[in-house]
Design an enzyme around this catalytic site. Structure first.
Site, PDB file in Angstrom:
ATOM      1  N   CYS A 291       0.782  -1.239   0.000  1.00 20.46           N
ATOM      2  CA  CYS A 291       0.000   0.000   0.000  1.00 20.46           C
ATOM      3  C   CYS A 291       0.823   1.305   0.000  1.00 20.46           C
ATOM      4  CB  CYS A 291      -1.046  -0.004   1.105  1.00 20.46           C
ATOM      5  SG  CYS A 291      -0.403  -0.250   2.754  1.00 20.46           S
ATOM      6  N   ARG A 321      10.909  -9.466   1.343  1.00 23.42           N
ATOM      7  CA  ARG A 321      11.449  -9.123   2.666  1.00 23.42           C
ATOM      8  C   ARG A 321      12.611 -10.035   2.954  1.00 23.42           C
ATOM      9  NH1 ARG A 321       5.948  -8.175   6.344  1.00 23.42           N
ATOM     10  NH2 ARG A 321       5.065  -6.705   4.850  1.00 23.42           N
ATOM     11  N   GLU A 323      14.003 -12.080   5.206  1.00 21.06           N
ATOM     12  CA  GLU A 323      13.467 -12.670   6.435  1.00 21.06           C
ATOM     13  C   GLU A 323      14.573 -13.250   7.303  1.00 21.06           C
ATOM     14  OE1 GLU A 323      10.774 -12.564   7.909  1.00 21.06           O
ATOM     15  OE2 GLU A 323       9.220 -12.008   6.458  1.00 21.06           O
ATOM     16  N   ARG A 332       7.386 -18.882   5.544  1.00 22.68           N
ATOM     17  CA  ARG A 332       8.068 -17.591   5.680  1.00 22.68           C
ATOM     18  C   ARG A 332       9.029 -17.479   4.516  1.00 22.68           C
ATOM     19  NH1 ARG A 332       8.405 -14.124   9.800  1.00 22.68           N
ATOM     20  NH2 ARG A 332       7.357 -15.615  11.130  1.00 22.68           N
ATOM     21  N   GLU A 340      -3.287  -7.229  -2.115  1.00 22.77           N
ATOM     22  CA  GLU A 340      -3.508  -6.206  -1.094  1.00 22.77           C
ATOM     23  C   GLU A 340      -4.730  -5.373  -1.453  1.00 22.77           C
ATOM     24  OE1 GLU A 340      -0.704  -4.804   1.384  1.00 22.77           O
ATOM     25  OE2 GLU A 340      -1.693  -2.913   1.831  1.00 22.77           O
ATOM     26  N   ASP A 400      -5.059  -9.804  12.939  1.00 25.35           N
ATOM     27  CA  ASP A 400      -4.362 -10.881  12.239  1.00 25.35           C
ATOM     28  C   ASP A 400      -5.259 -12.098  12.186  1.00 25.35           C
ATOM     29  OD1 ASP A 400      -2.023  -9.658  11.608  1.00 25.35           O
ATOM     30  OD2 ASP A 400      -0.774 -10.745  13.046  1.00 25.35           O
ATOM     31  N   GLU A 418       0.172 -16.686  10.978  1.00 24.13           N
ATOM     32  CA  GLU A 418      -0.568 -15.513  10.497  1.00 24.13           C
ATOM     33  C   GLU A 418      -0.642 -15.635   8.983  1.00 24.13           C
ATOM     34  OE1 GLU A 418       1.623 -11.862  10.782  1.00 24.13           O
ATOM     35  OE2 GLU A 418       0.282 -11.097   9.242  1.00 24.13           O
ATOM     36  N   ASN A 421      -4.225 -10.326   7.150  1.00 24.62           N
ATOM     37  CA  ASN A 421      -4.626  -9.314   8.129  1.00 24.62           C
ATOM     38  C   ASN A 421      -5.630  -8.334   7.525  1.00 24.62           C
ATOM     39  OD1 ASN A 421      -3.099  -7.565   6.533  1.00 24.62           O
ATOM     40  ND2 ASN A 421      -1.407  -7.436   7.959  1.00 24.62           N
ATOM     41  N   CYS A 446      -6.394  -1.236   5.022  1.00 26.19           N
ATOM     42  CA  CYS A 446      -5.827  -2.156   4.048  1.00 26.19           C
ATOM     43  C   CYS A 446      -5.841  -3.566   4.601  1.00 26.19           C
ATOM     44  CB  CYS A 446      -4.418  -1.741   3.625  1.00 26.19           C
ATOM     45  SG  CYS A 446      -3.154  -2.014   4.863  1.00 26.19           S
ATOM     46  N   ARG A 453       0.863 -18.315   2.273  1.00 21.19           N
ATOM     47  CA  ARG A 453       0.422 -18.705   3.615  1.00 21.19           C
ATOM     48  C   ARG A 453      -0.957 -19.369   3.594  1.00 21.19           C
ATOM     49  NH1 ARG A 453       3.126 -14.806   8.015  1.00 21.19           N
ATOM     50  NH2 ARG A 453       5.265 -15.144   7.306  1.00 21.19           N
TER      51      ARG A 453
HETATM   52  N1  SER Z   1       0.151  -3.431   4.247  1.00 23.21           N
HETATM   53  C1  SER Z   1      -0.242  -4.471   5.131  1.00 23.21           C
HETATM   54  C2  SER Z   1       0.946  -5.204   5.692  1.00 23.21           C
HETATM   55  O1  SER Z   1       2.058  -4.987   5.284  1.00 23.21           O
HETATM   56  C3  SER Z   1      -1.158  -5.453   4.452  1.00 23.21           C
HETATM   57  O2  SER Z   1      -0.473  -6.136   3.455  1.00 23.21           O
HETATM   58  O3  SER Z   1       0.761  -6.022   6.545  1.00 23.21           O
HETATM   59 ZN    ZN Z   2      -1.330  -2.164   3.468  1.00 23.67          ZN
END
Ligand code: SER
Ligand code: ZN
Length: 487
Positions: A291, A321, A323, A332, A340, A400, A418, A421, A446, A453
């Site tokens: 986002c 990411r 991780e 993960r 999103e 979550d 998780e 979310n 968002c 997952r």
């Molecule tokens: N922007 C939110 C997050 O990073 C939903 O993806 O968790």
């Molecule tokens: Zn977001």
């Protein structure tokens, strides 16, 4: 330091400053010059203050005041102003045992909750741009973090226990069956035919039962995020250890790169160290959350009334990411696929949409996928990604969704993942990116749907044999195709 030697004493001006500008706006003592000494063109001052007029503010006010007073009278200017030494004493909100250090500080000494911060050789930029208050705030923040406070987590709802098909590790089993194949990059996977088929069936469910049902429209958000965006979103405060950085060539002139090409042709090795000398940046990183770069598209805009509520989603590329190490299979991953969902509306509207989403998700997990899952109130993601641990505030916060992983053990323990979310992000993003409504105050929300997952939770509970899958979902998947095999 003045532009010429001063022939007269400045005690009178200093007295005036002490009585007036150094106290201005303060209900307490404010700041005060307690000592001064003039030698030729150099004036040394010592200022003591309380928190109502900080010493550095006092210093800047004094500089301006002297420039006006003395400048007018004697036709001299101020050539240079700097602070040799700055000692700041304040009380921490929390007691800390660990040592705290921060940039620009000569030393940070802490005794129980009493903190003494010493700075040396501060230039005008540091004083005028308020580094000092930010340094105090940073020490306060660190004292909370080092105090070992855990992230906020509070169970809100839990589904019934569901029939579990097996207790195997879904990633391991799918890898054995060639449904997924390890990628060359860290935490990266190739999803082969059956795994992709299941993920796409999940996407279809999300499209029909959620995105179309709630009338969200698709957009394509850029996936390379610049610092400017992360400065506004707050990510610049914390995500450095997790970024996949992006760098650009210093030039695209082939001559400039010829050496690298030649080197490779001879050695068959990519000369990484030499490349480092030929690239600029990092100019930013690969999408971490989808986002923030969405907000660039509406930055500094007034949204038209008929664009509100604004309801969109993006599934146009991967997020990355860096991780923590170790083996996590697809639970993960460094490179991941997420839908999103983003919405902007009045504060009431944002909360209503969040609740609509929660009820659509409930429908999908209960009726279509038949999952065992739960919801928890957690540290809002936008605070967590800044490195904070606070809980929700009113409606503003993140829920979550966690799925049970039978192979990891008992339900009472840590065997939950998780997998998505939903957040009410409050005024944070409209404020950070200066987005306004024609009349209304705007908030936003968002929701991230992590497809790896979803797959992990589903296979962990239902296994790989479609015979054990809920019939509705089985129908949507259709006949499960075979993966390619090798001998
Ligand atoms: N922007 C939110 C997050 O990073 C939903 O993806 O968790
Ligand atoms: Zn977001």
């Amino acid at each position: 330091v003045f532009s010429k030697d001063l022939k007269h004493d400045v005690s009178e001006e200093i007295d005036k400053a002490n009585k007036d500008i150094l106290k201005r706006g303060s209900k307490k003592r404010g700041a005060k010059v307690v000592r001064h000494k003039l030698v030729k063109n150099r004036l040394d001052v010592e200022i003591i203050s309380d928190e109502t007029v900080r010493a550095h503010d006092g210093f800047i006010r004094l500089k301006k005041f002297l420039a006006e007073q003395i400048g007018r009278k004697y036709k001299v200017g101020i050539k240079e102003a700097k602070v040799d030494e700055y000692k700041i004493m304040f009380k921490l909100d929390h007691e800390v045992k660990k040592k705290i250090s921060i940039p620009f500080a000569e030393s940070v000494k802490i005794d129980k909750r009493q903190c003494v911060l010493r700075l040396k050789d501060l230039d005008l930029k540091m004083l005028m741009e308020n580094y000092v208050d930010r340094m105090i705030k940073l020490i306060q923040e660190k004292s909370i973090d080092y105090g070992g406070k855990a992230e906020h987590w509070k169970l809100i709802w839990q589904s019934k226990k569901k029939k579990i098909a097996w207790t195997r590790d879904p990633s391991l089993e799918m890898e054995k069956a060639n449904w997924i194949i390890r990628g060359k990059g860290r935490g990266q996977w190739f999803f082969s035919i059956p795994a992709t088929q299941i993920i796409q069936a999940m996407v279809q469910v999300v499209e029909k039962e959620l995105l179309e049902a709630l009338r969200f429209k698709e957009v394509i958000i850029p996936k390379m995020v610049t610092w400017d965006t992360w400065i506004k979103s707050g990510h610049a405060k914390g995500i450095y250890p997790e970024i996949y950085y992006v760098a650009t060539p210093k030039t695209r002139d082939p001559d400039f790169w010829e050496e690298i090409c030649d080197y490779f042709k001879i050695t068959r090795e990519v000369p990484i160290e030499k490349i480092k000398e030929k690239i600029d940046g990092p100019i930013g990183g690969i999408t971490y959350a989808q986002c923030p770069p969405f907000w660039d598209s509406v930055e500094k805009k007034i949204l038209a009334k008929d664009s509100i509520p604004l309801k969109v989603f993006d599934r146009s590329g991967t997020s990355m990411r860096y991780e923590s190490g170790g083996i996590h299979g697809i639970e993960r991953v460094d490179e991941f696929h997420r839908i999103e969902i983003i919405w902007i509306d009045t504060p009431e509207g944002v909360e209503k949409i969040r609740q609509d989403l929660v009820s659509r998700f409930r429908y999908i997990f209960d009726r279509v996928l038949d999952l065992e899952w739960r919801m928890a109130d957690v540290t809002p993601w936008f605070l967590a990604q800044e490195g904070k641990k606070d809980g929700p505030e009113g409606n503003i916060g993140t829920i979550d969704f966690e799925g049970y992983l039978p192979y990891k053990g008992k339900r009472e323990g840590d065997a939950w993942l998780e997998f998505q979310n939903v957040s009410n992000n409050g005024p944070k993003y409209p404020e950070a990116f200066s987005v306004k409504g024609q009349k209304d105050i705007l908030w936003s929300g968002c929701s991230g749907i992590g497809l790896e997952r979803w797959l992990a939770v589903f296979i962990a509970q239902k296994g790989m044999d479609p015979e054990n899958w809920p019939s509705r979902f089985k129908r949507i998947v259709g006949k499960l195709e075979k993966p390619f095999k090798w001998v």
